[in-house]
Design an enzyme around this catalytic site. Structure first.
Site, PDB file in Angstrom:
ATOM      1  CB  CYS A  87      -0.917  -0.012   1.213  1.00  0.00           C
ATOM      2  SG  CYS A  87      -2.027   1.393   1.203  1.00  0.00           S
ATOM      3  N   GLY A  88       0.889   1.954  -1.111  1.00  0.00           N
ATOM      4  CA  GLY A  88       1.786   3.106  -1.249  1.00  0.00           C
ATOM      5  C   GLY A  88       1.445   4.224  -0.277  1.00  0.00           C
ATOM      6  CG  HIS A  89      -2.637   5.454   1.401  1.00  0.00           C
ATOM      7  ND1 HIS A  89      -3.367   4.335   1.033  1.00  0.00           N
ATOM      8  CD2 HIS A  89      -3.003   5.708   2.682  1.00  0.00           C
ATOM      9  CE1 HIS A  89      -4.131   3.951   2.038  1.00  0.00           C
ATOM     10  NE2 HIS A  89      -3.934   4.765   3.048  1.00  0.00           N
ATOM     11  CG  HIS A 207      -6.352  -2.127  -6.212  1.00  0.00           C
ATOM     12  ND1 HIS A 207      -6.014  -3.329  -5.646  1.00  0.00           N
ATOM     13  CD2 HIS A 207      -6.261  -1.202  -5.224  1.00  0.00           C
ATOM     14  CE1 HIS A 207      -5.733  -3.147  -4.361  1.00  0.00           C
ATOM     15  NE2 HIS A 207      -5.870  -1.869  -4.077  1.00  0.00           N
ATOM     16  CG  ASP A 233      -6.224   5.586  -2.906  1.00  0.00           C
ATOM     17  OD1 ASP A 233      -6.142   6.564  -2.132  1.00  0.00           O
ATOM     18  OD2 ASP A 233      -5.311   4.763  -3.053  1.00  0.00           O
ATOM     19  CB  CYS A 237      -3.815   4.538  -5.915  1.00  0.00           C
ATOM     20  SG  CYS A 237      -3.718   2.805  -5.454  1.00  0.00           S
ATOM     21  N   GLY A 238      -0.616   4.793  -4.433  1.00  0.00           N
ATOM     22  CA  GLY A 238       0.813   4.559  -4.664  1.00  0.00           C
ATOM     23  C   GLY A 238       1.089   3.339  -5.516  1.00  0.00           C
ATOM     24  CB  THR A 239       0.079  -0.223  -5.325  1.00  0.00           C
ATOM     25  OG1 THR A 239      -1.283   0.002  -4.925  1.00  0.00           O
ATOM     26  CG2 THR A 239       0.908  -0.566  -4.099  1.00  0.00           C
TER      27      THR A 239
HETATM   28  O1  PYC Z   1      -1.713   3.753  -2.104  1.00  0.00           O
HETATM   29  O2  PYC Z   1      -1.201   1.773  -2.876  1.00  0.00           O
HETATM   30  C1  PYC Z   1      -1.980   2.552  -2.353  1.00  0.00           C
HETATM   31  C2  PYC Z   1      -3.312   2.054  -1.952  1.00  0.00           C
HETATM   32  C3  PYC Z   1      -3.854   0.842  -2.200  1.00  0.00           C
HETATM   33  C4  PYC Z   1      -5.126   0.835  -1.638  1.00  0.00           C
HETATM   34  C5  PYC Z   1      -5.335   2.068  -1.062  1.00  0.00           C
HETATM   35  N1  PYC Z   1      -4.212   2.805  -1.259  1.00  0.00           N
END
Ligand code: PYC
Length: 314
Positions: A87-89, A207, A233, A237-239
């Site tokens: 999870c990036g965030h 996702h 999100d 979304c980091g990923t």
């Molecule tokens: O930021 O990767 C992300 C992420 C995945 C689900 C919610 N945020």
């Protein structure tokens, strides 16, 4: 032991870090401990995330001792329906929380996740750059027949989770359209399942990401990302941004080191770039800001009918 959490938000998207009172998952790889968490501690997950103590948008981060001694900590991310690979965030929020608690200092720290090691570098107290796991495009231009939308074409890519990424959003990517975008992304997810499309090794594509033009002149693109569990999100979304970089790189549209600014549905932004990976993909770095919002002890009274959250199974 009291159940202590620290809440933050990363570019609008909440993270709840469990700093005390989490389950003991024993030893072994983070992937093995994540499987144990999913199998044996689902009521802990729901108590932390679901209403009345949390909300569908919250992502939890359970800190664990790392099995790799080069890492500052292991982290297992979880949400309103289960576990996330990365999870990036969440890792940005976790790094800011650990710095707030005085547990890490400036500079880079390695974190072990169930899908690999990532590095989070504190650029300042609230700004973190995350070097993610190697990301890659798995399928190009898959066309789905989504109920109520007709044909929807997009790529399938890995960014620490599996994404379906479409550049033809069914509605303008504006905050006021979030309900319609959620329903459309859900229809896409159902079409993915119906048509049997998966990531590598039958990985579930959980996702859905729509892209369109940015609103801010400083950004390259705006997105809407539907997470597993039906919440969108609030951050870019980091990923998902990592998966996007993998697709751009595969199409020759973004070079190593070139900056990509991804805007979210609420207008918050990540800056991202990549270097070449070792398996043919890209190693993305995603930079964003997080702020600590609360330090709390969650209470679960034995008589409380919703001590484990409002669960679909009661
Ligand atoms: O930021 O990767 C992300 C992420 C995945 C689900 C919610 N945020």
């Amino acid at each position: 032991m009291p159940l202590k959490v620290v809440d933050s938000h990363t570019e609008g998207e909440p993270t709840r870090v469990v700093i005390e009172g989490g389950p003991d998952l024993g030893h072994g790889s983070l992937a093995r401990r994540a499987a144990r968490f999913a199998a044996d501690h689902d009521r802990f997950r729901s108590a932390v995330i679901l209403e009345p103590r949390g909300s569908d948008a919250v992502v939890g981060a359970l800190l664990c001792p790392p099995s790799d001694p080069s890492c500052a900590a292991g982290v297992i991310f979880f949400n309103n329906i289960g576990l996330l690979g990365m999870c990036g965030h969440g890792i940005i929020g976790t790094a800011v929380v650990l710095a707030h608690l005085g547990r890490i200092g400036p500079g880079g720290q390695r974190f072990e996740t169930p899908v690999g090691v990532v590095t989070a570098s504190l650029d300042s107290a609230n700004r973190v750059s995350v070097e993610n796991v190697e990301s890659y495009r798995h399928l190009k231009a898959v066309t789905l027949e989504a109920d109520g939308l007709g044909p929807v074409t997009g790529d399938v890519a890995w960014g620490g989770n599996w994404f379906f990424l479409s550049g033809t959003p069914p509605f303008p990517l504006r905050y006021e359209n979030r309900g319609k975008l959620t329903a459309a992304a859900e229809a896409v997810r159902q079409a993915i399942v119906r048509q049997g499309v998966t990531g590598a090794e039958a990985g579930e594509i959980d996702h859905i990401e729509f892209f369109g033009p940015a609103e801010a002149a400083a950004a390259d693109s705006r997105n809407f990302v539907l997470c597993p569990g039906g919440a969108y999100d609030r951050s870019p979304c980091g990923t998902g941004t990592s998966a996007k970089l993998a697709c751009l790189a595969a199409d020759g549209l973004l070079q190593p080191g070139q900056l990509w600014t991804q805007e979210s549905i609420i207008g918050s932004r990540y800056e991202a770039h990549y270097r070449a990976g070792t398996q043919g993909g890209v190693i993305p770095t995603v930079t964003g800001r997080a702020y600590v919002c609360a330090e709390s002890t969650l209470l679960r009274h034995p008589d409380d009918p919703f001590a484990d959250g409002i669960r679909p199974d009661g």
